[in-house]
Scaffold this active site. Structure first.
Site, PDB file in Angstrom:
ATOM      1  N   ASP A   1      92.893   7.971  28.365  1.00 43.13           N
ATOM      2  CA  ASP A   1      92.962   6.803  27.575  1.00 43.13           C
ATOM      3  C   ASP A   1      93.289   5.726  28.692  1.00 43.13           C
ATOM      4  OD1 ASP A   1      92.789   4.702  25.635  1.00 43.13           O
ATOM      5  OD2 ASP A   1      94.428   5.509  24.564  1.00 43.13           O
ATOM      6  N   LEU A   2      92.725   5.698  29.740  1.00 42.74           N
ATOM      7  CA  LEU A   2      93.032   4.937  30.945  1.00 42.74           C
ATOM      8  C   LEU A   2      92.622   3.428  31.044  1.00 42.74           C
ATOM      9  CD1 LEU A   2      95.001   5.241  33.223  1.00 42.74           C
ATOM     10  CD2 LEU A   2      92.823   5.817  34.545  1.00 42.74           C
TER      11      LEU A   2
END
Length: 295
Positions: A200-201
């Protein structure tokens, strides 16, 4: 809430280390959990995230993700916060973590640290893509499961569940059956190595420490193609040339990686559409339309 945190802390010597609390200050920035900075009289600080006890599995998933990321992170480049304890008290659950002072992101070391994380984990003995337990992507579920076939995994455990959920706003997964079949083959032909990814960068889930190391937090990890992380850095912006330069210095990307960016980001756009609605629906449908015309 501060009183509940104090009572929960009384159950955990792992966090308090027999020091008395000086103050508890709310910390902003999150949209799912409430966050706090706990100051102890000995000068130590601890980060705490709280939620209803029904959501404790979110914290269990986060704890496991951070543990795996920390195992493969190179401490010379990347700082991953350590979980101190996970405590339930009355109707709340609280995740206590190491406090990390952050500053404006120095992205070159962050890029190098991410590349080293991907590279070192790819050299482990991991056999399949996936994750053992059900996880979370934001407030939505991230499906558990394993596959030795990357394309099949990404389609069946990431894209398809989101498309099925999108039925609530008018999407019929059967309309995209042909695209999903093709994407499964197309992504597997890429033959990616198996790496641990943050998952979830976006820019709100990473930063730099006071000594300029990169830092990763709030993960939604699984074993995947490393390109899913790089693709998401391009979805909402916030990553500069120094980040990508640092990454490429350690582990250069395939020259065709850009061709897969929209495919990997479709997962996050569908997830946002399913949670928030709005323009995310239009963007998801646009990518699906583009994929149909491409393939």
């Amino acid at each position: 809430m501060e009183e509940l945190i104090k009572k929960a802390l009384s159950r955990s010597n792992k966090v308090s280390q027999n020091s008395l609390i000086e103050k508890i200050i709310p910390v902003g920035g999150g949209c799912i959990h409430k966050a706090w900075c706990i100051h102890f009289q000995n000068g130590r600080r601890v980060f705490a995230k709280s939620n209803h006890i029904d959501n404790i599995n979110m914290f269990k998933f986060e704890r496991e993700c951070l543990s795996v990321l920390k195992r493969f992170a190179d401490k010379s480049y990347l700082c991953v916060p350590k979980t101190l304890d996970l405590v339930s008290y009355q109707n709340i659950s609280i995740h206590f973590l190491e406090w990390i002072d952050l500053k404006q992101c120095q992205q070159n070391l962050l890029g190098k640290g991410l590349a080293l994380l991907h590279k070192s984990s790819s050299e482990s003995s991991q056999k399949d893509f996936g994750w053992e337990e059900e996880g979370f992507i934001g407030s939505n579920r991230q499906i558990r499961g394993w596959s030795s076939n990357w394309g099949e995994f990404f389609v069946n455990y990431r894209l398809r569940p989101q498309l099925i959920q999108a039925k609530s706003w008018g999407v019929d997964v059967n309309d995209y059956k042909d695209i999903l079949i093709f994407l499964s083959s197309y992504l597997n032909d890429h033959h990616p190595k198996i790496s641990i990814v943050h998952g979830d960068l976006w820019s709100g889930n990473c930063g730099s420490t006071n000594n300029s190391l990169g830092s990763l937090y709030d993960p939604a990890s699984y074993w995947a193609d490393r390109e899913v992380d790089i693709s998401m850095t391009k979805l909402f912006g916030g990553f500069n040339r120094e980040f990508y330069k640092g990454y490429e210095e350690i582990w250069p990307l395939d020259k065709f990686s850009k061709d897969r960016t929209d495919i990997y980001n479709l997962y996050h756009l569908l997830n946002h559409a399913n949670i928030f609605g709005g323009s995310y629906k239009e963007n998801s449908l646009r990518i699906l339309k583009d994929l149909r015309s491409r393939f």
